[in-house]
Design an enzyme around this catalytic site. Structure first.
Site, PDB file in Angstrom:
ATOM      1  CD  GLU A 101      43.921  40.400  44.608  1.00  0.00           C
ATOM      2  OE1 GLU A 101      43.692  39.512  45.445  1.00  0.00           O
ATOM      3  OE2 GLU A 101      43.187  40.595  43.611  1.00  0.00           O
ATOM      4  CD  GLN A 149      40.525  42.592  44.651  1.00  0.00           C
ATOM      5  OE1 GLN A 149      40.298  41.698  43.828  1.00  0.00           O
ATOM      6  NE2 GLN A 149      40.883  42.327  45.897  1.00  0.00           N
ATOM      7  CD  GLU A 205      38.385  38.656  42.326  1.00  0.00           C
ATOM      8  OE1 GLU A 205      39.236  39.453  41.873  1.00  0.00           O
ATOM      9  OE2 GLU A 205      38.596  37.912  43.297  1.00  0.00           O
TER      10      GLU A 205
END
Length: 269
Positions: free
Chosen positions: A246, A206, A143
């Site tokens: 998130e 996300q 990520e």
């Protein structure tokens, strides 16, 4: 409509962690993610998932000494043995929880470090981790994270992440594309979704509002539009991943705070 997973490390702070599974299920989530499972036995977590009809879709491999500020080991020369032990532990949890993917944090760039050496260590560790994960049918994710939230993080950009995935060449090594981090570092989020989702290299999305990392309906990103882009591109290319929520609820740990902020979800009353 995208499939949303509740991030239990950030959502439902009004509840103890183990009570957040039930809270997410009550709010209609069918999947969860969180940072780390290792404080709890796999059987306990598996029982909560099964008891509340939830899927575990993501968690992180051990990041080193989190409390001391470490944010991953993958790019750090000399920490390979610890990295490998952590991957072994993560894959045991992934199997027990039925989780198809594990996020491997890159780590912080040490002062004075030669980036080429970190890059070589990172790619070698990812290749090893991907091979281990493939043997048990799991994906490894990397990520890009913005340097405001984690100063000094090794991986910041989408194009860097995709180059690394291509260089390693493992089909189960993929990118975790967090639109919050992407907006802060690069912007042009809709076009990046159109560019990268069809590549087959994005394993997970996300979301969070920018810049405060609250609900997606607060801030500079038009998530209603972006959800439409995700749906459109997914229908064209067959992408069927999850979108992790998130973010930090604006009402924090107030009773019902997370639930009260879920009006951003498509179809919410």
């Amino acid at each position: 409509m995208p499939r949303f997973a509740a991030n239990l490390s950030m959502l439902y702070p009004e509840h103890d962690f183990l009570d957040r599974f039930a809270a997410a299920a009550r709010d209609g989530f069918e999947a969860v993610e969180y940072l780390f499972p290792y404080a709890h036995e796999p059987a306990l977590l598996a029982g909560l998932l099964a008891g509340h009809g939830l899927q575990q879709v993501l968690f992180n491999a051990p990041p080193g000494d989190w409390d001391a500020g470490e944010r991953g080991l993958a790019c750090l020369p000399g920490r390979e043995d610890e990295f490998r032990r952590g991957i072994g532990q993560a894959l045991r949890y992934a199997e027990a929880l039925g989780c198809p993917r594990v996020h491997v944090m890159a780590g912080l760039v040490p002062a004075g470090a030669e980036r080429a050496r970190l890059q070589a260590t990172y790619e070698a560790n990812l290749a090893w981790a991907a091979a281990q994960a493939a043997s048990v049918g799991r994906d490894v994710l990397i990520e890009p994270i913005n340097p405001r939230d984690i100063p000094g993080f090794f991986l910041n950009r989408q194009d860097e992440a995709h180059r690394i995935v291509q260089a390693v060449g493992a089909p189960n090594l993929k990118v975790q594309m967090d639109l919050y981090h992407c907006q802060i570092v690069e912007g042009d989020v809709a076009m990046k979704l159109r560019q990268y989702l069809p590549s087959g290299r994005v394993g997970h999305l996300q979301i969070a509002g920018v810049p405060e990392r609250h609900e997606p309906d607060v801030g500079e990103l038009n998530y209603a539009y972006l959800f439409g882009v995700i749906d459109e591109v997914a229908a064209q290319c067959g992408w069927d991943g999850w979108v992790g929520c998130e973010y930090r609820p604006r009402r924090g740990a107030q009773p019902g705070g997370t639930t009260a902020g879920l009006g951003w979800r498509p179809g919410a009353a």
